[in-house]
Design an enzyme around this catalytic site. Structure first.
Site, PDB file in Angstrom:
ATOM      1  N   LEU A  65       0.833  -1.204   0.000  1.00 58.56           N
ATOM      2  CA  LEU A  65       0.000   0.000   0.000  1.00 58.56           C
ATOM      3  C   LEU A  65       0.869   1.256   0.000  1.00 58.56           C
ATOM      4  O   LEU A  65       2.071   1.191   0.288  1.00 58.56           O
ATOM      5  CB  LEU A  65      -0.914  -0.032   1.226  1.00 58.56           C
ATOM      6  CG  LEU A  65      -1.889  -1.222   1.279  1.00 58.56           C
ATOM      7  CD1 LEU A  65      -2.624  -1.265   2.608  1.00 58.56           C
ATOM      8  CD2 LEU A  65      -2.882  -1.167   0.125  1.00 58.56           C
ATOM      9  N   PRO A  66       0.255   2.422  -0.287  1.00 63.78           N
ATOM     10  CA  PRO A  66       1.070   3.642  -0.433  1.00 63.78           C
ATOM     11  C   PRO A  66       1.811   4.095   0.829  1.00 63.78           C
ATOM     12  O   PRO A  66       2.999   4.410   0.756  1.00 63.78           O
ATOM     13  CB  PRO A  66       0.043   4.693  -0.859  1.00 63.78           C
ATOM     14  CG  PRO A  66      -1.087   3.923  -1.465  1.00 63.78           C
ATOM     15  CD  PRO A  66      -1.135   2.627  -0.721  1.00 63.78           C
ATOM     16  N   THR A  96       6.453   0.603   1.678  1.00 63.04           N
ATOM     17  CA  THR A  96       7.492   1.423   2.313  1.00 63.04           C
ATOM     18  C   THR A  96       6.779   2.428   3.199  1.00 63.04           C
ATOM     19  O   THR A  96       6.103   3.330   2.693  1.00 63.04           O
ATOM     20  CB  THR A  96       8.331   2.167   1.255  1.00 63.04           C
ATOM     21  OG1 THR A  96       8.944   1.193   0.418  1.00 63.04           O
ATOM     22  CG2 THR A  96       9.409   3.013   1.913  1.00 63.04           C
ATOM     23  N   LYS A 171      15.841   0.073   4.850  1.00 70.17           N
ATOM     24  CA  LYS A 171      15.523   0.558   3.503  1.00 70.17           C
ATOM     25  C   LYS A 171      15.747   2.072   3.387  1.00 70.17           C
ATOM     26  O   LYS A 171      16.319   2.548   2.409  1.00 70.17           O
ATOM     27  CB  LYS A 171      14.074   0.211   3.140  1.00 70.17           C
ATOM     28  CG  LYS A 171      13.701   0.930   1.865  1.00 70.17           C
ATOM     29  CD  LYS A 171      12.590   0.438   1.057  1.00 70.17           C
ATOM     30  CE  LYS A 171      12.493   1.395  -0.131  1.00 70.17           C
ATOM     31  NZ  LYS A 171      11.581   1.073  -1.132  1.00 70.17           N
TER      32      LYS A 171
HETATM   33  P1  NAD Z   1       0.486   2.424  -6.357  1.00 72.22           P
HETATM   34  O1  NAD Z   1      -0.120   3.716  -5.985  1.00 72.22           O
HETATM   35  O2  NAD Z   1       0.691   2.064  -7.800  1.00 72.22           O
HETATM   36  O3  NAD Z   1      -0.413   1.221  -5.718  1.00 72.22           O
HETATM   37  C1  NAD Z   1      -1.045   1.281  -4.465  1.00 72.22           C
HETATM   38  C2  NAD Z   1      -2.336   0.469  -4.574  1.00 72.22           C
HETATM   39  O4  NAD Z   1      -2.932   0.377  -3.275  1.00 72.22           O
HETATM   40  C3  NAD Z   1      -3.388   1.133  -5.490  1.00 72.22           C
HETATM   41  O5  NAD Z   1      -3.810   0.193  -6.472  1.00 72.22           O
HETATM   42  C4  NAD Z   1      -4.519   1.519  -4.528  1.00 72.22           C
HETATM   43  O6  NAD Z   1      -5.796   1.429  -5.124  1.00 72.22           O
HETATM   44  C5  NAD Z   1      -4.337   0.471  -3.440  1.00 72.22           C
HETATM   45  N1  NAD Z   1      -4.912   0.822  -2.141  1.00 72.22           N
HETATM   46  C6  NAD Z   1      -4.752   1.972  -1.430  1.00 72.22           C
HETATM   47  N2  NAD Z   1      -5.407   1.873  -0.254  1.00 72.22           N
HETATM   48  C7  NAD Z   1      -5.992   0.632  -0.228  1.00 72.22           C
HETATM   49  C8  NAD Z   1      -6.795  -0.073   0.721  1.00 72.22           C
HETATM   50  N3  NAD Z   1      -7.136   0.468   1.887  1.00 72.22           N
HETATM   51  N4  NAD Z   1      -7.197  -1.312   0.408  1.00 72.22           N
HETATM   52  C9  NAD Z   1      -6.862  -1.874  -0.770  1.00 72.22           C
HETATM   53  N5  NAD Z   1      -6.099  -1.272  -1.707  1.00 72.22           N
HETATM   54  C10 NAD Z   1      -5.682  -0.031  -1.436  1.00 72.22           C
HETATM   55  O7  NAD Z   1       1.847   2.320  -5.535  1.00 72.22           O
HETATM   56  P2  NAD Z   1       3.116   1.368  -5.841  1.00 72.22           P
HETATM   57  O8  NAD Z   1       4.050   2.042  -6.775  1.00 72.22           O
HETATM   58  O9  NAD Z   1       2.624  -0.006  -6.143  1.00 72.22           O
HETATM   59  O10 NAD Z   1       3.828   1.400  -4.400  1.00 72.22           O
HETATM   60  C11 NAD Z   1       3.347   0.633  -3.308  1.00 72.22           C
HETATM   61  C12 NAD Z   1       4.362   0.712  -2.184  1.00 72.22           C
HETATM   62  O11 NAD Z   1       5.617   0.208  -2.657  1.00 72.22           O
HETATM   63  C13 NAD Z   1       4.626   2.148  -1.681  1.00 72.22           C
HETATM   64  O12 NAD Z   1       4.759   2.105  -0.274  1.00 72.22           O
HETATM   65  C14 NAD Z   1       5.925   2.530  -2.367  1.00 72.22           C
HETATM   66  O13 NAD Z   1       6.675   3.475  -1.639  1.00 72.22           O
HETATM   67  C15 NAD Z   1       6.633   1.178  -2.407  1.00 72.22           C
HETATM   68  N6  NAD Z   1       7.659   1.064  -3.471  1.00 72.22           N
HETATM   69  C16 NAD Z   1       7.386   1.454  -4.734  1.00 72.22           C
HETATM   70  C17 NAD Z   1       8.366   1.309  -5.722  1.00 72.22           C
HETATM   71  C18 NAD Z   1       8.091   1.730  -7.150  1.00 72.22           C
HETATM   72  O14 NAD Z   1       9.055   1.818  -7.929  1.00 72.22           O
HETATM   73  N7  NAD Z   1       6.850   1.988  -7.534  1.00 72.22           N
HETATM   74  C19 NAD Z   1       9.620   0.780  -5.393  1.00 72.22           C
HETATM   75  C20 NAD Z   1       9.857   0.347  -4.095  1.00 72.22           C
HETATM   76  C21 NAD Z   1       8.849   0.487  -3.132  1.00 72.22           C
END
Ligand code: NAD
Length: 295
Positions: A65-66, A96, A171
């Protein structure tokens, strides 16, 4: 084969869940976005109408999740799913988030007899798709061992950093250092260019000298020095400035709490936030090089 609930199917969670399906696990997915759910359904995951429904009977509950508030809300909020998770299940949060929120979730679940590890990842969307992520785990060693059943199908390098919350701390320490190296490499390369040097030649020299670092080896920020890196592709793909700014905010919060002195990290955060505010949030983080370029 394990019964897995996967919650949060965005850029990272979607491909991670699909890799679990491909490895033969029975995955039940939930996301607030119908489009995200449709993607994993097309790859063979079962979809649930609610998070509560998804976690019922699962051996592993994985979330991606975000931010901290979403993870706290999912497990411990008013509509939290903790009461519906099996006591034998292992909860793995791969988001994260700040270490404090991870510890709160761990303690809240432990109070209900449920095991928890924080397992943030490094490797980006490319790593999530290829199944080559690095997982940095905080939690009991026995839970770490158990998690390998599923983490091994989504990643290559699995590290145990310490107790619950330690994965998040490790991290952000890494990403803070990475941002500092990226800024330093960028300003050094630009100073060389400003003084008539070829950035390719300067990069080769520094790679064999004491300035050598990961950004020079694998991720040169100066366009056209290295093939197949974001800087040679208009800073598209890779790891977004938005996400680096988020991680540096988490690093700074942690430093304030532990009263650590992190002057370089604080400066890197300021530079990345300014770069983000100038409209570069969706570019790869190596685009910080543009800050030093002579226009
Ligand atoms: P994203 O915004 O693409 O995905 C988040 C998903 O969570 C969305 O589909 C949203 O609808 C869903 N969501 C939010 N609240 C929810 C809830 N209560 N119940 C169910 N679903 C819910 O984000 P992402 O890029 O996939 O990143 C996710 C995590 O991974 C973050 O913490 C980010 O910091 C970490 N991260 C991302 C990357 C990257 O390159 N994108 C790399 C390393 C770590």
């Amino acid at each position: 084969m394990a019964k897995v609930a996967f919650i949060g199917l965005g850029n990272m969670g979607g491909p991670m869940a699909i890799n679990l399906v491909k490895a033969g696990h029975a995955v039940t997915a939930f996301d607030l976005s119908a489009a995200a759910l449709a993607q994993v359904k097309a790859e063979g995951a079962a979809v649930a109408a609610t998070a509560t429904e998804a976690v019922k009977g699962a051996e592993f509950v994985i979330s991606m999740l975000p931010a901290g508030k979403h993870v706290l809300g999912l497990y411990l909020g008013e509509q939290g799913v903790a009461a519906h998770i099996s006591k034998d299940a292992l909860v793995i949060d791969c988001s994260t988030i700040d270490a404090d929120s991870a510890r709160k979730v761990g303690a809240g679940l432990a109070a209900q007899g449920i095991a928890f590890i924080d397992a943030p990842v490094s490797g980006g969307v490319g790593g999530a798709k290829a199944g080559t992520l690095t997982f940095i785990v905080g939690g009991d060693a026995a839970h770490f061992e158990r998690a390998k059943t599923v983490l091994g199908n989504m990643g290559k390098n699995l590290f145990h950093a310490g107790a619950v919350g330690a994965g998040q701390v490790a991290k952000i320490c890494n990403n803070m250092l990475l941002s500092i190296l990226m800024v330093g490499t960028s300003e050094a390369l630009q100073m060389g260019v400003d003084n008539g040097l070829d950035p390719k030649v300067l990069s080769e020299i520094m790679l064999k000298s004491s300035g050598r670092n990961w950004t020079l080896e694998l991720y040169n920020p100066c366009p056209d020095v290295m093939p197949n890196v974001p800087s040679s592709n208009g800073y598209q793909g890779g790891f977004m400035v938005d996400l680096m700014a988020k991680d540096l905010g988490l690093a700074l919060e942690a430093a304030l709490q532990s009263q650590s002195s992190t002057p370089m990290g604080a400066l890197a955060r300021s530079l990345y936030v300014a770069h983000q505010r100038a409209g570069n949030g969706k570019l790869d983080f190596s685009s910080i090089f543009k800050l030093f370029e002579k226009k």
